[in-house]
Design a protein around this motif. Sequence first.
Motif, PDB file in Angstrom:
ATOM      1  N   LEU A   1       0.829  -1.216   0.000  1.00 11.36           N
ATOM      2  CA  LEU A   1       0.000   0.000   0.000  1.00 11.36           C
ATOM      3  C   LEU A   1       0.857   1.257   0.000  1.00 11.36           C
ATOM      4  O   LEU A   1       0.591   2.204  -0.746  1.00 11.36           O
ATOM      5  CB  LEU A   1      -0.909   0.032   1.235  1.00 11.36           C
ATOM      6  CG  LEU A   1      -2.093  -0.898   1.253  1.00 11.36           C
ATOM      7  CD1 LEU A   1      -2.758  -0.879   2.620  1.00 11.36           C
ATOM      8  CD2 LEU A   1      -3.096  -0.495   0.182  1.00 11.36           C
ATOM      9  N   ILE A   2       1.890   1.278   0.819  1.00 11.53           N
ATOM     10  CA  ILE A   2       2.683   2.493   1.005  1.00 11.53           C
ATOM     11  C   ILE A   2       3.663   2.743  -0.133  1.00 11.53           C
ATOM     12  O   ILE A   2       3.876   3.888  -0.536  1.00 11.53           O
ATOM     13  CB  ILE A   2       3.412   2.447   2.363  1.00 11.53           C
ATOM     14  CG1 ILE A   2       2.388   2.605   3.472  1.00 11.53           C
ATOM     15  CG2 ILE A   2       4.478   3.518   2.466  1.00 11.53           C
ATOM     16  CD1 ILE A   2       2.955   2.528   4.849  1.00 11.53           C
ATOM     17  N   ARG A   3       4.255   1.716  -0.685  1.00  9.60           N
ATOM     18  CA  ARG A   3       5.304   1.933  -1.684  1.00  9.60           C
ATOM     19  C   ARG A   3       4.792   2.669  -2.919  1.00  9.60           C
ATOM     20  O   ARG A   3       5.535   3.408  -3.554  1.00  9.60           O
ATOM     21  CB  ARG A   3       5.984   0.632  -2.074  1.00  9.60           C
ATOM     22  CG  ARG A   3       5.182  -0.246  -2.968  1.00  9.60           C
ATOM     23  CD  ARG A   3       5.938  -1.497  -3.301  1.00  9.60           C
ATOM     24  NE  ARG A   3       5.347  -2.055  -4.499  1.00  9.60           N
ATOM     25  CZ  ARG A   3       5.925  -2.898  -5.275  1.00  9.60           C
ATOM     26  NH1 ARG A   3       7.142  -3.324  -4.998  1.00  9.60           N
ATOM     27  NH2 ARG A   3       5.320  -3.352  -6.341  1.00  9.60           N
ATOM     28  N   GLN A   4       3.518   2.509  -3.239  1.00  5.53           N
ATOM     29  CA  GLN A   4       2.929   3.216  -4.383  1.00  5.53           C
ATOM     30  C   GLN A   4       2.839   4.721  -4.130  1.00  5.53           C
ATOM     31  O   GLN A   4       2.735   5.501  -5.073  1.00  5.53           O
ATOM     32  CB  GLN A   4       1.525   2.702  -4.658  1.00  5.53           C
ATOM     33  CG  GLN A   4       1.408   1.227  -4.861  1.00  5.53           C
ATOM     34  CD  GLN A   4      -0.037   0.771  -4.734  1.00  5.53           C
ATOM     35  OE1 GLN A   4      -0.961   1.548  -4.851  1.00  5.53           O
ATOM     36  NE2 GLN A   4      -0.215  -0.517  -4.488  1.00  5.53           N
ATOM     37  N   LEU A   5       2.840   5.124  -2.853  1.00  3.16           N
ATOM     38  CA  LEU A   5       2.634   6.518  -2.488  1.00  3.16           C
ATOM     39  C   LEU A   5       3.936   7.305  -2.318  1.00  3.16           C
ATOM     40  O   LEU A   5       3.911   8.508  -2.130  1.00  3.16           O
ATOM     41  CB  LEU A   5       1.831   6.590  -1.180  1.00  3.16           C
ATOM     42  CG  LEU A   5       0.504   5.833  -1.193  1.00  3.16           C
ATOM     43  CD1 LEU A   5      -0.130   5.853   0.187  1.00  3.16           C
ATOM     44  CD2 LEU A   5      -0.434   6.398  -2.230  1.00  3.16           C
ATOM     45  N   LEU A   6       5.072   6.610  -2.398  1.00  2.00           N
ATOM     46  CA  LEU A   6       6.365   7.270  -2.217  1.00  2.00           C
ATOM     47  C   LEU A   6       6.779   7.983  -3.496  1.00  2.00           C
ATOM     48  O   LEU A   6       6.421   7.569  -4.602  1.00  2.00           O
ATOM     49  CB  LEU A   6       7.423   6.243  -1.811  1.00  2.00           C
ATOM     50  CG  LEU A   6       7.171   5.528  -0.486  1.00  2.00           C
ATOM     51  CD1 LEU A   6       8.236   4.468  -0.252  1.00  2.00           C
ATOM     52  CD2 LEU A   6       7.131   6.513   0.659  1.00  2.00           C
ATOM     53  N   PRO A   7       7.565   9.062  -3.376  1.00  2.00           N
ATOM     54  CA  PRO A   7       8.025   9.783  -4.572  1.00  2.00           C
ATOM     55  C   PRO A   7       8.965   8.928  -5.416  1.00  2.00           C
ATOM     56  O   PRO A   7       9.579   7.985  -4.911  1.00  2.00           O
ATOM     57  CB  PRO A   7       8.741  11.001  -3.999  1.00  2.00           C
ATOM     58  CG  PRO A   7       9.087  10.642  -2.603  1.00  2.00           C
ATOM     59  CD  PRO A   7       8.062   9.652  -2.137  1.00  2.00           C
ATOM     60  N   GLN A   8       9.078   9.271  -6.681  1.00  2.00           N
ATOM     61  CA  GLN A   8       9.980   8.565  -7.587  1.00  2.00           C
ATOM     62  C   GLN A   8      11.416   8.735  -7.118  1.00  2.00           C
ATOM     63  O   GLN A   8      11.799   9.780  -6.600  1.00  2.00           O
ATOM     64  CB  GLN A   8       9.845   9.122  -9.013  1.00  2.00           C
ATOM     65  CG  GLN A   8       8.500   8.858  -9.649  1.00  2.00           C
ATOM     66  CD  GLN A   8       8.274   7.376  -9.861  1.00  2.00           C
ATOM     67  OE1 GLN A   8       9.155   6.657 -10.289  1.00  2.00           O
ATOM     68  NE2 GLN A   8       7.066   6.922  -9.543  1.00  2.00           N
ATOM     69  N   ARG A   9      12.208   7.701  -7.306  1.00  2.00           N
ATOM     70  CA  ARG A   9      13.624   7.772  -6.955  1.00  2.00           C
ATOM     71  C   ARG A   9      14.349   8.717  -7.907  1.00  2.00           C
ATOM     72  O   ARG A   9      14.058   8.750  -9.095  1.00  2.00           O
ATOM     73  CB  ARG A   9      14.276   6.403  -7.078  1.00  2.00           C
ATOM     74  CG  ARG A   9      13.801   5.397  -6.086  1.00  2.00           C
ATOM     75  CD  ARG A   9      14.576   4.102  -6.333  1.00  2.00           C
ATOM     76  NE  ARG A   9      14.029   3.024  -5.557  1.00  2.00           N
ATOM     77  CZ  ARG A   9      14.518   2.644  -4.378  1.00  2.00           C
ATOM     78  NH1 ARG A   9      15.544   3.271  -3.866  1.00  2.00           N
ATOM     79  NH2 ARG A   9      13.974   1.643  -3.728  1.00  2.00           N
ATOM     80  N   SER A  10      15.325   9.407  -7.355  1.00  2.00           N
ATOM     81  CA  SER A  10      16.167  10.253  -8.185  1.00  2.00           C
ATOM     82  C   SER A  10      17.138   9.358  -8.953  1.00  2.00           C
ATOM     83  O   SER A  10      17.634   8.369  -8.415  1.00  2.00           O
ATOM     84  CB  SER A  10      16.942  11.231  -7.309  1.00  2.00           C
ATOM     85  OG  SER A  10      17.888  11.917  -8.080  1.00  2.00           O
ATOM     86  N   ARG A  11      17.419   9.695 -10.173  1.00  2.00           N
ATOM     87  CA  ARG A  11      18.356   8.903 -10.964  1.00  2.00           C
ATOM     88  C   ARG A  11      19.797   9.352 -10.707  1.00  2.00           C
ATOM     89  O   ARG A  11      20.737   8.738 -11.170  1.00  2.00           O
ATOM     90  CB  ARG A  11      18.031   9.031 -12.446  1.00  2.00           C
ATOM     91  CG  ARG A  11      16.635   8.524 -12.778  1.00  2.00           C
ATOM     92  CD  ARG A  11      16.573   8.083 -14.222  1.00  2.00           C
ATOM     93  NE  ARG A  11      15.239   7.734 -14.644  1.00  2.00           N
ATOM     94  CZ  ARG A  11      14.623   6.599 -14.365  1.00  2.00           C
ATOM     95  NH1 ARG A  11      15.218   5.705 -13.617  1.00  2.00           N
ATOM     96  NH2 ARG A  11      13.411   6.356 -14.811  1.00  2.00           N
TER      97      ARG A  11
END
Length: 154
Positions: free
Chosen positions: A18-28
């Motif tokens: 549930l939570i991982r979908q709500l986290l911001p995108q990782r920086s490359r």
Amino acid sequence: MKRRTQYSSDLTDRQWQLIRQLLPQRSRLGRRPIDRRKIINAILYVVRTGCQWRMLPKNLPNWSTVYGIFWNWRNDGVWQRIHDRLREKVRKAAGKKSTPTAAIVDSQSIRTAEGGEERGYDAGKKITGRKRHIAVDTLGMLLAVVVHSAECQD
């Protein structure tokens, strides 16, 4: 590979999904990314135990990394978005609209020592300190919290 100690504050697999979908995108850019589930578990450990950041167990990510990510996400509104989205899911599961149409507000005056934010005197409670107002929906789910001087009237 040695498995790390499990803590009662750790996310279950279902909670993580549930939570991982709500986290911001990782920086490359930058360093090699750290497993975000480990970061969340370390933050939850601090919240659950009340320990100092520097006292995180050694089998969790470095305290300064965890602390830095926590504050970056706080400043970017990530925690607020996670909270709001999870509240919507709970309301839908209870058969309610995703956004509440009614709120319940209450306040509490709290005695505080000098220092920190502004303090005041609540004549009704005869307390010098701060006052917190909390608004919840009809399910008791948190909507808002405001903390200010105890002299502020309800």
